[in-house]
Design a protein around this motif. Sequence first.
Motif, mmCIF file in Angstrom:
data_model
loop_
_atom_site.group_PDB
_atom_site.id
_atom_site.type_symbol
_atom_site.label_atom_id
_atom_site.label_comp_id
_atom_site.label_asym_id
_atom_site.label_seq_id
_atom_site.Cartn_x
_atom_site.Cartn_y
_atom_site.Cartn_z
ATOM 1 N N PHE A 183 74.659 -77.055 60.989
ATOM 2 C CA PHE A 183 75.934 -77.329 61.653
ATOM 3 C C PHE A 183 77.083 -76.633 60.947
ATOM 4 O O PHE A 183 77.924 -75.974 61.581
ATOM 5 C CB PHE A 183 76.198 -78.835 61.703
ATOM 6 C CG PHE A 183 77.621 -79.172 62.092
ATOM 7 C CD1 PHE A 183 78.055 -79.010 63.398
ATOM 8 C CD2 PHE A 183 78.540 -79.601 61.141
ATOM 9 C CE1 PHE A 183 79.370 -79.283 63.760
ATOM 10 C CE2 PHE A 183 79.854 -79.882 61.484
ATOM 11 C CZ PHE A 183 80.270 -79.717 62.801
ATOM 12 N N LEU A 184 77.155 -76.747 59.628
ATOM 13 C CA LEU A 184 78.278 -76.166 58.898
ATOM 14 C C LEU A 184 78.297 -74.648 59.021
ATOM 15 O O LEU A 184 79.365 -74.042 59.189
ATOM 16 C CB LEU A 184 78.211 -76.578 57.431
ATOM 17 C CG LEU A 184 78.460 -78.063 57.139
ATOM 18 C CD1 LEU A 184 78.171 -78.372 55.674
ATOM 19 C CD2 LEU A 184 79.879 -78.454 57.503
ATOM 20 N N TYR A 185 77.122 -74.029 58.938
ATOM 21 C CA TYR A 185 77.074 -72.573 59.044
ATOM 22 C C TYR A 185 77.523 -72.127 60.431
ATOM 23 O O TYR A 185 78.331 -71.204 60.576
ATOM 24 C CB TYR A 185 75.659 -72.069 58.759
ATOM 25 C CG TYR A 185 75.580 -70.553 58.702
ATOM 26 C CD1 TYR A 185 75.777 -69.878 57.507
ATOM 27 C CD2 TYR A 185 75.346 -69.804 59.857
ATOM 28 C CE1 TYR A 185 75.737 -68.491 57.452
ATOM 29 C CE2 TYR A 185 75.302 -68.421 59.816
ATOM 30 C CZ TYR A 185 75.489 -67.768 58.610
ATOM 31 O OH TYR A 185 75.454 -66.401 58.566
ATOM 32 N N ARG A 186 77.012 -72.787 61.444
ATOM 33 C CA ARG A 186 77.354 -72.385 62.812
ATOM 34 C C ARG A 186 78.814 -72.679 63.135
ATOM 35 O O ARG A 186 79.464 -71.920 63.858
ATOM 36 C CB ARG A 186 76.429 -73.101 63.792
ATOM 37 C CG ARG A 186 76.464 -72.504 65.188
ATOM 38 C CD ARG A 186 75.161 -72.739 65.902
ATOM 39 N NE ARG A 186 75.289 -72.347 67.306
ATOM 40 C CZ ARG A 186 75.191 -73.186 68.329
ATOM 41 N NH1 ARG A 186 74.967 -74.465 68.110
ATOM 42 N NH2 ARG A 186 75.322 -72.761 69.563
ATOM 43 N N GLU A 198 79.779 -70.320 53.607
ATOM 44 C CA GLU A 198 79.455 -70.258 52.174
ATOM 45 C C GLU A 198 79.007 -71.620 51.653
ATOM 46 O O GLU A 198 78.091 -71.718 50.831
ATOM 47 C CB GLU A 198 80.670 -69.778 51.384
ATOM 48 C CG GLU A 198 81.150 -68.382 51.736
ATOM 49 C CD GLU A 198 80.166 -67.286 51.360
ATOM 50 O OE1 GLU A 198 79.152 -67.585 50.713
ATOM 51 O OE2 GLU A 198 80.426 -66.120 51.726
ATOM 52 N N LEU A 199 79.647 -72.679 52.143
ATOM 53 C CA LEU A 199 79.273 -74.033 51.725
ATOM 54 C C LEU A 199 77.836 -74.330 52.122
ATOM 55 O O LEU A 199 77.061 -74.898 51.331
ATOM 56 C CB LEU A 199 80.224 -75.049 52.353
ATOM 57 C CG LEU A 199 79.967 -76.529 52.035
ATOM 58 C CD1 LEU A 199 80.094 -76.799 50.540
ATOM 59 C CD2 LEU A 199 80.926 -77.413 52.827
ATOM 60 N N ALA A 200 77.467 -73.963 53.349
ATOM 61 C CA ALA A 200 76.104 -74.199 53.819
ATOM 62 C C ALA A 200 75.094 -73.393 53.002
ATOM 63 O O ALA A 200 74.061 -73.925 52.568
ATOM 64 C CB ALA A 200 76.000 -73.830 55.296
ATOM 65 N N LEU A 201 75.378 -72.131 52.772
ATOM 66 C CA LEU A 201 74.451 -71.287 52.024
ATOM 67 C C LEU A 201 74.317 -71.745 50.578
ATOM 68 O O LEU A 201 73.234 -71.667 49.989
ATOM 69 C CB LEU A 201 74.919 -69.832 52.074
ATOM 70 C CG LEU A 201 74.830 -69.161 53.454
ATOM 71 C CD1 LEU A 201 75.485 -67.783 53.408
ATOM 72 C CD2 LEU A 201 73.378 -69.039 53.903
ATOM 73 N N LEU A 202 75.409 -72.246 50.006
ATOM 74 C CA LEU A 202 75.369 -72.719 48.627
ATOM 75 C C LEU A 202 74.368 -73.855 48.456
ATOM 76 O O LEU A 202 73.660 -73.928 47.443
ATOM 77 C CB LEU A 202 76.761 -73.180 48.188
ATOM 78 C CG LEU A 202 76.873 -73.744 46.766
ATOM 79 C CD1 LEU A 202 76.553 -72.666 45.736
ATOM 80 C CD2 LEU A 202 78.263 -74.314 46.521
ATOM 81 N N GLN A 203 74.306 -74.746 49.444
ATOM 82 C CA GLN A 203 73.365 -75.862 49.355
ATOM 83 C C GLN A 203 71.935 -75.353 49.226
ATOM 84 O O GLN A 203 71.134 -75.855 48.416
ATOM 85 C CB GLN A 203 73.483 -76.766 50.591
ATOM 86 C CG GLN A 203 74.874 -77.240 50.942
ATOM 87 C CD GLN A 203 75.576 -77.906 49.790
ATOM 88 O OE1 GLN A 203 75.036 -78.812 49.142
ATOM 89 N NE2 GLN A 203 76.787 -77.447 49.494
ATOM 90 N N ILE A 204 71.615 -74.346 50.020
ATOM 91 C CA ILE A 204 70.252 -73.818 50.035
ATOM 92 C C ILE A 204 69.950 -73.043 48.756
ATOM 93 O O ILE A 204 68.895 -73.214 48.141
ATOM 94 C CB ILE A 204 70.054 -72.933 51.274
ATOM 95 C CG1 ILE A 204 70.262 -73.762 52.547
ATOM 96 C CG2 ILE A 204 68.666 -72.304 51.264
ATOM 97 C CD1 ILE A 204 70.287 -72.954 53.825
ATOM 98 N N TYR A 255 74.625 -62.255 58.152
ATOM 99 C CA TYR A 255 75.127 -62.663 56.839
ATOM 100 C C TYR A 255 74.175 -63.658 56.178
ATOM 101 O O TYR A 255 73.853 -63.542 54.993
ATOM 102 C CB TYR A 255 76.514 -63.275 56.991
ATOM 103 C CG TYR A 255 77.185 -63.590 55.675
ATOM 104 C CD1 TYR A 255 77.767 -62.575 54.921
ATOM 105 C CD2 TYR A 255 77.241 -64.891 55.192
ATOM 106 C CE1 TYR A 255 78.372 -62.851 53.701
ATOM 107 C CE2 TYR A 255 77.849 -65.179 53.978
ATOM 108 C CZ TYR A 255 78.413 -64.157 53.236
ATOM 109 O OH TYR A 255 79.013 -64.441 52.022
ATOM 110 N N GLY A 256 73.742 -64.647 56.947
ATOM 111 C CA GLY A 256 72.813 -65.626 56.408
ATOM 112 C C GLY A 256 71.409 -65.081 56.293
ATOM 113 O O GLY A 256 70.698 -65.365 55.318
#
Length: 369
Positions: A183-186, A198-204, A255-256
């Motif tokens: 959700f955050l990435y989209r 960036e917040l979503a990717l950081l979690q992963i 990007y992701g």
Amino acid sequence: MNKIPLIENACKELMEYGVRGRREKCKDLAKRLLLGRKIPGEDPVFWPTGLLAAGLWHCREALMAAAQNAGNAETIRDAGNGSAGIDRALAAYYGRWVKKGMPLLYLDDLLAGETLLDMYLEVQGKGTDFGADMSGELLKKAVDRLAFYGAAHPTDASGSFLYRPANGETTVFVDGIGLACPFLYRYGEIFGKQDYKELALLQIVNFLSYGMDGVTGLPYHGYDMADGCKYGIIGWGRAVGWLLRGMTGCMSSAYGAERLAAPCTALVEAAAACQRQDGYFSWQLEAAEGPADTSATGMICAGIKQGMALGVLAGEAYENVLTAGRLALERSVREGRVYHCSGECEGFSQYPQRYGAYPWALGPALLVL
């Protein structure tokens, strides 16, 4: 396979699962007043129904595509009726949440935002009418509220979401990857907000750094930066599913995908090596002689299917894994329900060995079957 019974049951459970009856509400009130216990309120968009909503939206798109490609009036009529039923169910589900003031209780609630984004884009792009309670303006307000809640959610020192910070816990659960990151990435992608991506990717990235087993390539259930320990078991089936769901949900743009394609492929390879001869995945992937779990099977196969659609996963080997998993899920379907699903997890290393039909098997199955 005829998915209509599954769709009808999912629409029903969307409105009924997790709803407390009068007796339960009276018990909660007594605990608060007489025992002074803090009892969380009813969560109208908790993660099990969020999974159902996502599965139903996928079915809606498939039905509408079938109607467009159909060569006979009967197929067009049936597809139209099916998609209209899903629209009514989703409007009622989210409308109930809106009328209650859009309460958000947990990180888990962000999963429900995925379908809200789909509905918002549908209203904006096609002018679809989901009812007065689901206007474009209101949908934008709803997704903003979810996004802001996620951005403000407590984190550890590395920026990872704490799963239950209200209880004073400092642990990170892999569940949060699949619940919040897509959700955050989209949201960031749609509204041009790079910080959310960036917040979503950081979690992963953090979980891949701190929460994985170096030998098997499978995740632990979680970890705690405060003591440096990894917790839960290695390769819990739904943990793999949550992580894979988060990854594929954040690869909707280049990007992701550039950052996650390699670790996503590695995770799928590690999971695929554990697929059973009967096509299922076990509740713990390496427990080949343990119970099969349709929630793990559905979530992992849904992730593989999405990875293939994105072009991240390609080849006959992945197609074979997906086909075997799909056939296994079909064997577990009875009267619109998906059985052989493990019960709700109660915490690290607390995986009740109760098997039945639950939303967390039905929702992912709608994506796969």
